[in-house]
Enzyme design. Structure first.
Site, mmCIF file in Angstrom:
data_model
loop_
_atom_site.group_PDB
_atom_site.id
_atom_site.type_symbol
_atom_site.label_atom_id
_atom_site.label_comp_id
_atom_site.label_asym_id
_atom_site.label_seq_id
_atom_site.Cartn_x
_atom_site.Cartn_y
_atom_site.Cartn_z
ATOM 1 N N TYR A 276 29.029 -4.588 -34.714
ATOM 2 C CA TYR A 276 29.812 -5.496 -33.850
ATOM 3 C C TYR A 276 31.307 -5.213 -33.996
ATOM 4 O O TYR A 276 32.041 -5.135 -33.008
ATOM 5 C CB TYR A 276 29.477 -6.936 -34.244
ATOM 6 C CG TYR A 276 30.086 -8.014 -33.389
ATOM 7 C CD1 TYR A 276 29.456 -8.450 -32.218
ATOM 8 C CD2 TYR A 276 31.269 -8.646 -33.762
ATOM 9 C CE1 TYR A 276 30.007 -9.476 -31.456
ATOM 10 C CE2 TYR A 276 31.818 -9.658 -33.015
ATOM 11 C CZ TYR A 276 31.185 -10.079 -31.857
ATOM 12 O OH TYR A 276 31.739 -11.096 -31.103
ATOM 13 N N LYS B 177 33.731 -3.991 -31.008
ATOM 14 C CA LYS B 177 34.839 -4.851 -30.559
ATOM 15 C C LYS B 177 36.190 -4.195 -30.793
ATOM 16 O O LYS B 177 37.133 -4.415 -30.029
ATOM 17 C CB LYS B 177 34.752 -6.214 -31.258
ATOM 18 C CG LYS B 177 33.528 -7.044 -30.833
ATOM 19 C CD LYS B 177 33.605 -7.411 -29.357
ATOM 20 C CE LYS B 177 32.508 -8.376 -28.938
ATOM 21 N NZ LYS B 177 32.619 -8.758 -27.519
HETATM 22 N N1 LIG Z 1 31.271 -17.382 -29.957
HETATM 23 C C1 LIG Z 1 32.247 -16.881 -30.667
HETATM 24 O O1 LIG Z 1 32.710 -17.486 -31.652
HETATM 25 C C2 LIG Z 1 32.854 -15.567 -30.322
HETATM 26 C C3 LIG Z 1 33.921 -15.122 -31.095
HETATM 27 C C4 LIG Z 1 34.522 -13.910 -30.780
HETATM 28 C C5 LIG Z 1 34.073 -13.185 -29.688
HETATM 29 N N2 LIG Z 1 33.013 -13.638 -28.973
HETATM 30 C C6 LIG Z 1 32.593 -12.833 -27.840
HETATM 31 O O2 LIG Z 1 32.634 -13.625 -26.664
HETATM 32 C C7 LIG Z 1 31.607 -13.198 -25.764
HETATM 33 C C8 LIG Z 1 30.729 -14.387 -25.382
HETATM 34 O O3 LIG Z 1 30.145 -14.907 -26.578
HETATM 35 P P1 LIG Z 1 29.283 -16.256 -26.550
HETATM 36 O O4 LIG Z 1 29.367 -16.804 -27.922
HETATM 37 O O5 LIG Z 1 29.674 -17.083 -25.389
HETATM 38 O O6 LIG Z 1 27.818 -15.637 -26.342
HETATM 39 P P2 LIG Z 1 26.444 -16.355 -25.896
HETATM 40 O O7 LIG Z 1 26.601 -17.820 -25.873
HETATM 41 O O8 LIG Z 1 25.401 -15.730 -26.731
HETATM 42 O O9 LIG Z 1 26.281 -15.855 -24.377
HETATM 43 C C9 LIG Z 1 26.200 -14.481 -24.135
HETATM 44 C C10 LIG Z 1 26.172 -14.223 -22.644
HETATM 45 O O10 LIG Z 1 26.140 -12.799 -22.458
HETATM 46 C C11 LIG Z 1 24.993 -12.455 -21.691
HETATM 47 N N3 LIG Z 1 24.510 -11.142 -22.104
HETATM 48 C C12 LIG Z 1 24.139 -10.720 -23.339
HETATM 49 N N4 LIG Z 1 23.742 -9.443 -23.303
HETATM 50 C C13 LIG Z 1 23.881 -9.034 -22.009
HETATM 51 C C14 LIG Z 1 23.610 -7.839 -21.306
HETATM 52 N N5 LIG Z 1 23.130 -6.759 -21.933
HETATM 53 N N6 LIG Z 1 23.833 -7.803 -19.963
HETATM 54 C C15 LIG Z 1 24.326 -8.869 -19.305
HETATM 55 N N7 LIG Z 1 24.610 -10.035 -19.915
HETATM 56 C C16 LIG Z 1 24.382 -10.122 -21.240
HETATM 57 C C17 LIG Z 1 23.986 -13.558 -21.956
HETATM 58 O O11 LIG Z 1 23.016 -13.607 -20.921
HETATM 59 P P3 LIG Z 1 21.613 -14.446 -21.148
HETATM 60 O O12 LIG Z 1 22.003 -15.893 -21.070
HETATM 61 O O13 LIG Z 1 20.767 -14.010 -20.030
HETATM 62 O O14 LIG Z 1 21.105 -14.060 -22.505
HETATM 63 C C18 LIG Z 1 24.924 -14.761 -21.970
HETATM 64 O O15 LIG Z 1 25.249 -15.137 -20.639
HETATM 65 C C19 LIG Z 1 30.849 -12.081 -26.469
HETATM 66 O O16 LIG Z 1 31.351 -10.838 -26.071
HETATM 67 C C20 LIG Z 1 31.159 -12.331 -27.925
HETATM 68 O O17 LIG Z 1 31.050 -11.172 -28.690
HETATM 69 C C21 LIG Z 1 32.397 -14.809 -29.273
#
Ligand SMILES: NC(=O)c1ccc[n+]([C@@H]2O[C@H](COP(=O)([O-])OP(=O)(O)OC[C@H]3O[C@@H](n4cnc5c(N)ncnc54)[C@H](OP(=O)(O)O)[C@@H]3O)[C@@H](O)[C@H]2O)c1
Length: 241
Positions: free
Chosen positions: A147, A151
């Site tokens: 990851y 990133k």
């Molecule tokens: N949450 C945090 O604290 C955090 C911190 C830093 C960075 N981020 C980054 O922010 C972004 C969103 O994170 P989140 O926490 O909101 O994630 P999440 O709640 O797990 O949601 C992920 C989303 O991405 C979609 N997805 C995953 N794999 C995919 C693929 N191969 N093709 C198309 N869509 C895909 C999922 O679709 P489905 O619903 O169909 O599975 C879902 O809509 C990510 O890039 C993550 O790395 C998150």
């Protein structure tokens, strides 16, 4: 006429907040997702934002998915590369599959989504690419070699592409969220969250998805036209890049 925004992983978590905030700001929004139909359809019903299923780790699927979005809404002006996954493991236990899935989605997914849209943005003289990276791409995180590598790669991609897009009216920026209270983070055991993660965040709480979404709305706007190649850290003071 309103501009068109496409948000990958736009049906859940941070991406859902981004889709909703962009719609509220007046954009026509399309939300992509991978496979969770139930969540995506509930999101569509609740928000009126159309949802499109494809896997960003497949170039061909991106080309076809983007073509559908553009047939429905018009040329995409704003791309938010938000889709991301984790497959955490200490490196000595990490499998090639765990490495590959994360790199293919979180890094190659940016190429797959941005490349088919790039020529159109260049021809029209306007574009906004906003990449959702992570604090763990800035500082590295044990258990997340895959990851963190992906990133960090997103940040290099952002800076290189910003230089190519600048003369064509395309800005390319990244946002590095810290720990945001989505399903991805809530999946961490509560004890770990309360005793190890939150104490590392100077503001003393997880971030809200809407706090990331507001950064996106700003970077998408005409007001942000002089900002390109930059990284906004939204992490509650946890890490200063
Ligand atoms: N949450 C945090 O604290 C955090 C911190 C830093 C960075 N981020 C980054 O922010 C972004 C969103 O994170 P989140 O926490 O909101 O994630 P999440 O709640 O797990 O949601 C992920 C989303 O991405 C979609 N997805 C995953 N794999 C995919 C693929 N191969 N093709 C198309 N869509 C895909 C999922 O679709 P489905 O619903 O169909 O599975 C879902 O809509 C990510 O890039 C993550 O790395 C998150």
């Amino acid at each position: 006429m309103s501009r068109v925004a496409l948000v990958t992983g736009g049906s859940r978590g941070i991406g859902a907040a981004i889709s909703v905030a962009l719609k509220a700001a007046g954009y026509k929004v399309a939300a992509n997702y991978a496979g969770n139909d139930e969540k995506a359809l509930a999101f569509k019903q609740e928000t009126g934002i159309p949802v499109y299923k494809w896997d960003v780790s497949s170039y061909q699927a991106c080309v076809e998915g983007i073509a559908k979005v553009e047939a429905d809404l018009g040329p995409v002006d704003i791309l938010v590369n938000n889709a991301g996954i984790t497959r955490d493991a200490m490196f000595h236990k990490m499998t090639p599959e765990q490495w590959g899935e994360v790199i293919n989605t979180n890094l190659t997914g940016l190429f797959n989504m941005t490349h088919p849209l790039w020529s159109g943005m260049r021809d029209r003289g306007f574009g906004r690419i906003i990449n959702i990276s992570s604090i763990n791409g800035q500082k590295g995180q044990m258990g997340q070699a895959n990851y963190s590598a992906a990133k960090a790669g997103d940040l290099g991609f952002t800076k290189a592409l910003a230089q190519e897009g600048a003369a064509k009216g395309i800005t390319v920026n990244a946002i590095c969220p810290g720990y945001i209270g989505t399903e991805m983070v809530r999946a961490v055991p509560e004890k770990v969250l309360n005793e190890r993660i939150i104490p590392q965040i100077p503001v003393g709480r997880l971030g809200e998805p809407e706090e990331v979404a507001r950064c996106v709305v700003f970077l998408a706007s005409d007001d942000a036209g002089f900002i390109t190649g930059s990284t906004i850290s939204a992490n509650g003071g946890q890490y200063f890049a």
